[in-house]
Motif scaffolding. Structure first.
Motif, mmCIF file in Angstrom:
data_model
loop_
_atom_site.group_PDB
_atom_site.id
_atom_site.type_symbol
_atom_site.label_atom_id
_atom_site.label_comp_id
_atom_site.label_asym_id
_atom_site.label_seq_id
_atom_site.Cartn_x
_atom_site.Cartn_y
_atom_site.Cartn_z
ATOM 1 N N ALA A 13 -3.649 53.840 -73.677
ATOM 2 C CA ALA A 13 -3.902 52.695 -74.553
ATOM 3 C C ALA A 13 -5.390 52.408 -74.682
ATOM 4 O O ALA A 13 -5.903 52.198 -75.797
ATOM 5 C CB ALA A 13 -3.177 51.458 -74.012
ATOM 6 N N PHE A 14 -6.107 52.411 -73.563
ATOM 7 C CA PHE A 14 -7.538 52.097 -73.623
ATOM 8 C C PHE A 14 -8.348 53.243 -74.205
ATOM 9 O O PHE A 14 -9.346 53.011 -74.903
ATOM 10 C CB PHE A 14 -8.038 51.724 -72.225
ATOM 11 N N ALA A 15 -7.958 54.489 -73.939
ATOM 12 C CA ALA A 15 -8.652 55.628 -74.551
ATOM 13 C C ALA A 15 -8.455 55.600 -76.061
ATOM 14 O O ALA A 15 -9.395 55.835 -76.837
ATOM 15 C CB ALA A 15 -8.132 56.944 -73.966
ATOM 16 N N PHE A 16 -7.233 55.306 -76.488
ATOM 17 C CA PHE A 16 -6.917 55.177 -77.913
ATOM 18 C C PHE A 16 -7.758 54.057 -78.527
ATOM 19 O O PHE A 16 -8.384 54.229 -79.578
ATOM 20 C CB PHE A 16 -5.426 54.870 -78.064
ATOM 21 N N SER A 17 -7.776 52.910 -77.857
ATOM 22 C CA SER A 17 -8.519 51.757 -78.351
ATOM 23 C C SER A 17 -10.006 52.064 -78.465
ATOM 24 O O SER A 17 -10.642 51.752 -79.480
ATOM 25 C CB SER A 17 -8.301 50.569 -77.416
ATOM 26 N N GLY A 18 -10.573 52.670 -77.422
ATOM 27 C CA GLY A 18 -11.998 52.995 -77.443
ATOM 28 C C GLY A 18 -12.350 53.980 -78.541
ATOM 29 O O GLY A 18 -13.372 53.831 -79.220
ATOM 30 N N ALA A 19 -11.493 54.977 -78.739
ATOM 31 C CA ALA A 19 -11.749 55.972 -79.780
ATOM 32 C C ALA A 19 -11.653 55.353 -81.171
ATOM 33 O O ALA A 19 -12.457 55.665 -82.061
ATOM 34 C CB ALA A 19 -10.763 57.133 -79.644
ATOM 35 N N ILE A 20 -10.686 54.475 -81.378
ATOM 36 C CA ILE A 20 -10.541 53.807 -82.673
ATOM 37 C C ILE A 20 -11.765 52.956 -82.980
ATOM 38 O O ILE A 20 -12.293 52.962 -84.101
ATOM 39 C CB ILE A 20 -9.265 52.938 -82.696
ATOM 40 N N VAL A 21 -12.239 52.208 -81.988
ATOM 41 C CA VAL A 21 -13.442 51.389 -82.179
ATOM 42 C C VAL A 21 -14.637 52.278 -82.504
ATOM 43 O O VAL A 21 -15.437 51.973 -83.401
ATOM 44 C CB VAL A 21 -13.722 50.530 -80.930
ATOM 45 N N ALA A 22 -14.770 53.384 -81.789
ATOM 46 C CA ALA A 22 -15.885 54.300 -82.030
ATOM 47 C C ALA A 22 -15.861 54.847 -83.453
ATOM 48 O O ALA A 22 -16.894 54.888 -84.140
ATOM 49 C CB ALA A 22 -15.834 55.455 -81.024
ATOM 50 N N LEU A 23 -14.688 55.254 -83.913
ATOM 51 C CA LEU A 23 -14.585 55.812 -85.267
ATOM 52 C C LEU A 23 -14.799 54.744 -86.327
ATOM 53 O O LEU A 23 -15.404 55.006 -87.372
ATOM 54 C CB LEU A 23 -13.227 56.475 -85.446
ATOM 55 N N LEU A 35 -17.070 56.783 -75.623
ATOM 56 C CA LEU A 35 -16.550 55.419 -75.684
ATOM 57 C C LEU A 35 -15.082 55.379 -75.256
ATOM 58 O O LEU A 35 -14.656 54.456 -74.550
ATOM 59 C CB LEU A 35 -16.695 54.848 -77.093
ATOM 60 N N GLY A 36 -14.311 56.379 -75.646
ATOM 61 C CA GLY A 36 -12.915 56.430 -75.246
ATOM 62 C C GLY A 36 -12.752 56.578 -73.745
ATOM 63 O O GLY A 36 -11.937 55.882 -73.120
ATOM 64 N N ILE A 37 -13.543 57.458 -73.152
ATOM 65 C CA ILE A 37 -13.465 57.676 -71.702
ATOM 66 C C ILE A 37 -13.961 56.449 -70.947
ATOM 67 O O ILE A 37 -13.370 56.031 -69.938
ATOM 68 C CB ILE A 37 -14.277 58.926 -71.313
ATOM 69 N N ALA A 38 -15.048 55.851 -71.434
ATOM 70 C CA ALA A 38 -15.586 54.655 -70.779
ATOM 71 C C ALA A 38 -14.573 53.513 -70.805
ATOM 72 O O ALA A 38 -14.383 52.802 -69.808
ATOM 73 C CB ALA A 38 -16.874 54.217 -71.474
#
Length: 203
Positions: A13-23, A35-38
């Motif tokens: 969930a958090f990796a998905f969330s971080g990647a979506i925000v980054a994109l 950002l996804g890993i962080a």
């Protein structure tokens, strides 16, 4: 077994969330993965540092690291119109990660013999650390600093577990609390619950 699955859910969930925000912020592939890993692992790292417990590095997370990498890779190949759609629904992904990591943080503190205060503190740091890191790196206002209720739900999870009202050894009790925290977070967002006590005294 219950926390193995919760960890997978939380990291995804958090990796998905971080990647979506980054994109959505137009990060390149390197920035998206960072950002996804962080977002997925920063909460646990911050918790361990604060509690003076040996830090498990990102690359030592075992299969969870690969769960994050696969999740971010899937998100990265999304069509552009999907990214904006999921960014609008990020509150739900964040609620899932917040709840799962708060419970994981509480269980971690119990396993390490911390008192009630340590359990609550661990739940808060683990639950909100990833989301705060994501928002700071993306130059967004961290959700934990909003007027809406956010970190309170992680604190509630730690308090309930630490007080013995829910046993993390019980799969059923753990997942009921997991779903309850998600529901409370989502309701607090949509109903506009907040902690602005000064409004109570306005004339």
């Amino acid at each position: 077994m219950s926390f193995e699955l919760l960890n997978v859910i939380a990291v995804s969930a958090f990796a998905f969330s971080g990647a979506i925000v980054a994109l959505s912020e137009r990060y390149d592939i390197f920035g998206t993965f960072i950002l996804g890993i962080a977002t997925a692992f920063a909460g646990g790292i911050i918790r361990n540092i604060a509690l003076d417990v040996p830090v498990v590095h990102v690359w030592d997370q075992g299969y969870l690291f690969y769960v994050a990498i696969i999740t971010i890779s899937v998100v990265y190949v999304f069509p552009k119109n999907w990214v904006m759609f999921w960014d609008r629904w990020n509150i739900y992904l964040d609620a899932i990660g917040l709840s799962a990591f708060a419970l994981q943080g509480a269980a971690f503190a119990i396993d390490n013999g911390f008192s009630l205060g340590g359990i609550i503190f661990s739940a808060i740091l683990t639950g909100v650390g990833g989301g705060v890191t994501r928002d700071v790196l993306a130059q967004r206002r961290p959700m934990v600093l909003h007027q809406e209720i956010y970190a309170v739900w992680a604190m509630a999870a730690g308090l309930i577990v630490g007080a013995g009202l829910v046993s993390v050894d019980s799969v059923v009790q753990t997942y009921i609390l997991f779903l309850l925290i998600i529901m409370c977070r989502v309701l607090s967002y949509h109903l506009g619950w907040h902690l602005r006590f000064r409004d109570l005294y306005r004339i």
